[in-house]
Scaffold this motif. Sequence first.
Motif, PDB file in Angstrom:
ATOM      1  N   VAL A  19       0.836  -1.193   0.000  1.00 18.93           N
ATOM      2  CA  VAL A  19       0.000   0.000   0.000  1.00 18.93           C
ATOM      3  C   VAL A  19       0.872   1.243   0.000  1.00 18.93           C
ATOM      4  O   VAL A  19       1.996   1.233   0.497  1.00 18.93           O
ATOM      5  CB  VAL A  19      -0.967   0.041   1.201  1.00 18.93           C
ATOM      6  CG1 VAL A  19      -1.946  -1.105   1.175  1.00 18.93           C
ATOM      7  CG2 VAL A  19      -0.220   0.058   2.511  1.00 18.93           C
ATOM      8  N   ALA A  20       0.343   2.288  -0.585  1.00 21.97           N
ATOM      9  CA  ALA A  20       0.957   3.609  -0.548  1.00 21.97           C
ATOM     10  C   ALA A  20      -0.165   4.587  -0.198  1.00 21.97           C
ATOM     11  O   ALA A  20      -1.244   4.549  -0.790  1.00 21.97           O
ATOM     12  CB  ALA A  20       1.585   3.969  -1.889  1.00 21.97           C
ATOM     13  N   VAL A  21       0.084   5.437   0.774  1.00 26.94           N
ATOM     14  CA  VAL A  21      -0.944   6.343   1.261  1.00 26.94           C
ATOM     15  C   VAL A  21      -0.621   7.771   0.832  1.00 26.94           C
ATOM     16  O   VAL A  21       0.493   8.248   1.022  1.00 26.94           O
ATOM     17  CB  VAL A  21      -1.049   6.261   2.803  1.00 26.94           C
ATOM     18  CG1 VAL A  21      -2.111   7.211   3.326  1.00 26.94           C
ATOM     19  CG2 VAL A  21      -1.331   4.835   3.240  1.00 26.94           C
ATOM     20  N   THR A  22      -1.611   8.424   0.229  1.00 29.65           N
ATOM     21  CA  THR A  22      -1.521   9.847  -0.086  1.00 29.65           C
ATOM     22  C   THR A  22      -2.722  10.527   0.569  1.00 29.65           C
ATOM     23  O   THR A  22      -3.607   9.859   1.113  1.00 29.65           O
ATOM     24  CB  THR A  22      -1.542  10.101  -1.605  1.00 29.65           C
ATOM     25  OG1 THR A  22      -2.808   9.701  -2.130  1.00 29.65           O
ATOM     26  CG2 THR A  22      -0.425   9.337  -2.315  1.00 29.65           C
ATOM     27  N   GLU A  23      -2.783  11.834   0.509  1.00 31.43           N
ATOM     28  CA  GLU A  23      -3.927  12.542   1.085  1.00 31.43           C
ATOM     29  C   GLU A  23      -5.222  12.186   0.370  1.00 31.43           C
ATOM     30  O   GLU A  23      -6.285  12.136   0.988  1.00 31.43           O
ATOM     31  CB  GLU A  23      -3.705  14.047   1.033  1.00 31.43           C
ATOM     32  CG  GLU A  23      -2.687  14.537   2.029  1.00 31.43           C
ATOM     33  CD  GLU A  23      -2.594  16.049   2.050  1.00 31.43           C
ATOM     34  OE1 GLU A  23      -3.638  16.712   1.861  1.00 31.43           O
ATOM     35  OE2 GLU A  23      -1.481  16.554   2.259  1.00 31.43           O
ATOM     36  N   ALA A  40      -6.815   2.240  -6.495  1.00 29.30           N
ATOM     37  CA  ALA A  40      -6.834   3.395  -5.604  1.00 29.30           C
ATOM     38  C   ALA A  40      -8.223   3.520  -4.995  1.00 29.30           C
ATOM     39  O   ALA A  40      -9.230   3.454  -5.708  1.00 29.30           O
ATOM     40  CB  ALA A  40      -6.469   4.673  -6.359  1.00 29.30           C
ATOM     41  N   VAL A  41      -8.272   3.646  -3.678  1.00 29.27           N
ATOM     42  CA  VAL A  41      -9.538   3.808  -2.965  1.00 29.27           C
ATOM     43  C   VAL A  41      -9.429   5.029  -2.059  1.00 29.27           C
ATOM     44  O   VAL A  41      -8.331   5.449  -1.689  1.00 29.27           O
ATOM     45  CB  VAL A  41      -9.903   2.558  -2.136  1.00 29.27           C
ATOM     46  CG1 VAL A  41     -10.118   1.352  -3.026  1.00 29.27           C
ATOM     47  CG2 VAL A  41      -8.838   2.256  -1.108  1.00 29.27           C
ATOM     48  N   THR A  42     -10.580   5.572  -1.693  1.00 28.02           N
ATOM     49  CA  THR A  42     -10.567   6.716  -0.781  1.00 28.02           C
ATOM     50  C   THR A  42     -10.076   6.261   0.589  1.00 28.02           C
ATOM     51  O   THR A  42     -10.209   5.083   0.952  1.00 28.02           O
ATOM     52  CB  THR A  42     -11.970   7.318  -0.625  1.00 28.02           C
ATOM     53  OG1 THR A  42     -12.827   6.344  -0.004  1.00 28.02           O
ATOM     54  CG2 THR A  42     -12.537   7.778  -1.967  1.00 28.02           C
ATOM     55  N   PRO A  43      -9.513   7.175   1.366  1.00 23.87           N
ATOM     56  CA  PRO A  43      -9.102   6.791   2.724  1.00 23.87           C
ATOM     57  C   PRO A  43     -10.269   6.222   3.541  1.00 23.87           C
ATOM     58  O   PRO A  43     -10.097   5.261   4.290  1.00 23.87           O
ATOM     59  CB  PRO A  43      -8.572   8.100   3.318  1.00 23.87           C
ATOM     60  CG  PRO A  43      -8.064   8.846   2.122  1.00 23.87           C
ATOM     61  CD  PRO A  43      -9.060   8.534   1.025  1.00 23.87           C
TER      62      PRO A  43
END
Length: 56
Positions: A19-23, A40-43
């Motif tokens: 996983v890679a987390v962005t805003e 890609a999914v929303t937080p």
Amino acid sequence: MDWFKSSYSSAQNDDCVEVAVTEEAVHVRDSKDTARPHLAVTPDGWTRFVRFAARG
């Protein structure tokens, strides 16, 4: 983007996701084939998925 594997993954176990987390999103990819497109999914969506998976 910085990709991370689960701390439960071992060096011998290649059946894992990264996983890679962005805003804006949480990006998920297959650790065995990182050249393929990622999801890609929303937080919020990721949080709901993790809660669901933790319940078994």
